[in-house]
Write a protein that holds these residues in place. Structure first.
Motif, PDB file in Angstrom:
ATOM      1  N   HIS A 164      13.863   0.231 -10.697  1.00 22.22           N
ATOM      2  CA  HIS A 164      15.019  -0.573 -10.293  1.00 22.22           C
ATOM      3  C   HIS A 164      16.291  -0.125 -10.998  1.00 22.22           C
ATOM      4  O   HIS A 164      17.379  -0.216 -10.440  1.00 22.22           O
ATOM      5  N   THR A 165      16.157   0.353 -12.219  1.00 18.00           N
ATOM      6  CA  THR A 165      17.339   0.677 -13.017  1.00 18.00           C
ATOM      7  C   THR A 165      17.663   2.164 -13.089  1.00 18.00           C
ATOM      8  O   THR A 165      18.609   2.538 -13.767  1.00 18.00           O
ATOM      9  N   THR A 171      15.444  -0.499  -5.555  1.00 13.47           N
ATOM     10  CA  THR A 171      15.447  -1.926  -5.885  1.00 13.47           C
ATOM     11  C   THR A 171      14.557  -2.747  -4.956  1.00 13.47           C
ATOM     12  O   THR A 171      14.235  -3.887  -5.258  1.00 13.47           O
ATOM     13  N   THR A 175       7.941  -6.203  -7.956  1.00 17.62           N
ATOM     14  CA  THR A 175       7.435  -6.122  -9.326  1.00 17.62           C
ATOM     15  C   THR A 175       6.010  -6.661  -9.429  1.00 17.62           C
ATOM     16  O   THR A 175       5.405  -6.586 -10.488  1.00 17.62           O
TER      17      THR A 175
END
Length: 186
Positions: A164-165, A171, A175
């Protein structure tokens, strides 16, 4: 933070394939580095675990319960120890493995062997083991112990959050491993 609505939406098969491709690319690069660090082993182990869960539909507890003896290399299959939650007795189920999952499991074995070589004592039967010391209920456990179901779940969550980062527009990746392992629309 909102309340989760169950069942959570599943990932379409095309996007699951993208996840597997990225996991394979990360594991292959880490395995090629061959410097023996725990981070490289982490990438290979996580790729093997998640791909196995996607291929077989295994829950995190079922992945953590797999022993090395449950992996049938010649038949390219794995025996899962299923325990349906309140829906009958536990049973064993053999699931076939695809080429990708089989290759990742073979890639994981030397990393597993290296981790277990640091233990004093006998061999650990678990296919997936912890890579660093950790604690449970205030007790310190050495690296090389069976990875708990929460360890399987957290390994995927940390991978997804890293994606995601990293700025590559990942994104959309959930999770929760549950959303990847359950079959979704085309």
């Amino acid at each position: 933070m909102g309340v989760a609505r169950y069942p959570l939406p599943v990932v379409p098969s095309g996007q699951r394939l993208e996840v597997v491709r990225r996991l394979v690319a990360e594991a292959t690069a880490a395995h090629a580095a061959r410097n023996g660090g725990w981070r490289e082993s982490l990438l290979v182990r996580n790729a093997a675990m998640v791909t196995l869960a996607i291929t077989t539909g295994a829950r995190s507890g079922e992945v953590s319960a797999i022993d090395l003896a449950d992996w049938h290399r010649r038949r390219r299959a794995v025996t899962l120890h299923r325990e349906p939650a309140g829906r009958g007795p536990a049973f064993h189920e053999e699931q076939p493995l695809d080429d990708t999952t089989t290759a990742l499991l073979r890639m994981w074995l030397p990393h597993r062997t290296r981790v277990l070589a640091t233990l004093d004592g006998g061999d650990v039967p678990a296919l997936f083991v912890s890579l660093r010391p950790n604690s449970r209920a205030g007790v310190l456990w050495p690296a090389g112990m069976r990875l708990h179901r929460y360890g399987v779940r957290d390994a995927w969550r940390q991978t997804a959050l890293r994606w995601h980062t990293d700025g590559e527009h990942w994104t959309w990746v959930p999770t929760r491993l549950e959303q990847l392992r359950r079959p979704g629309p085309g």
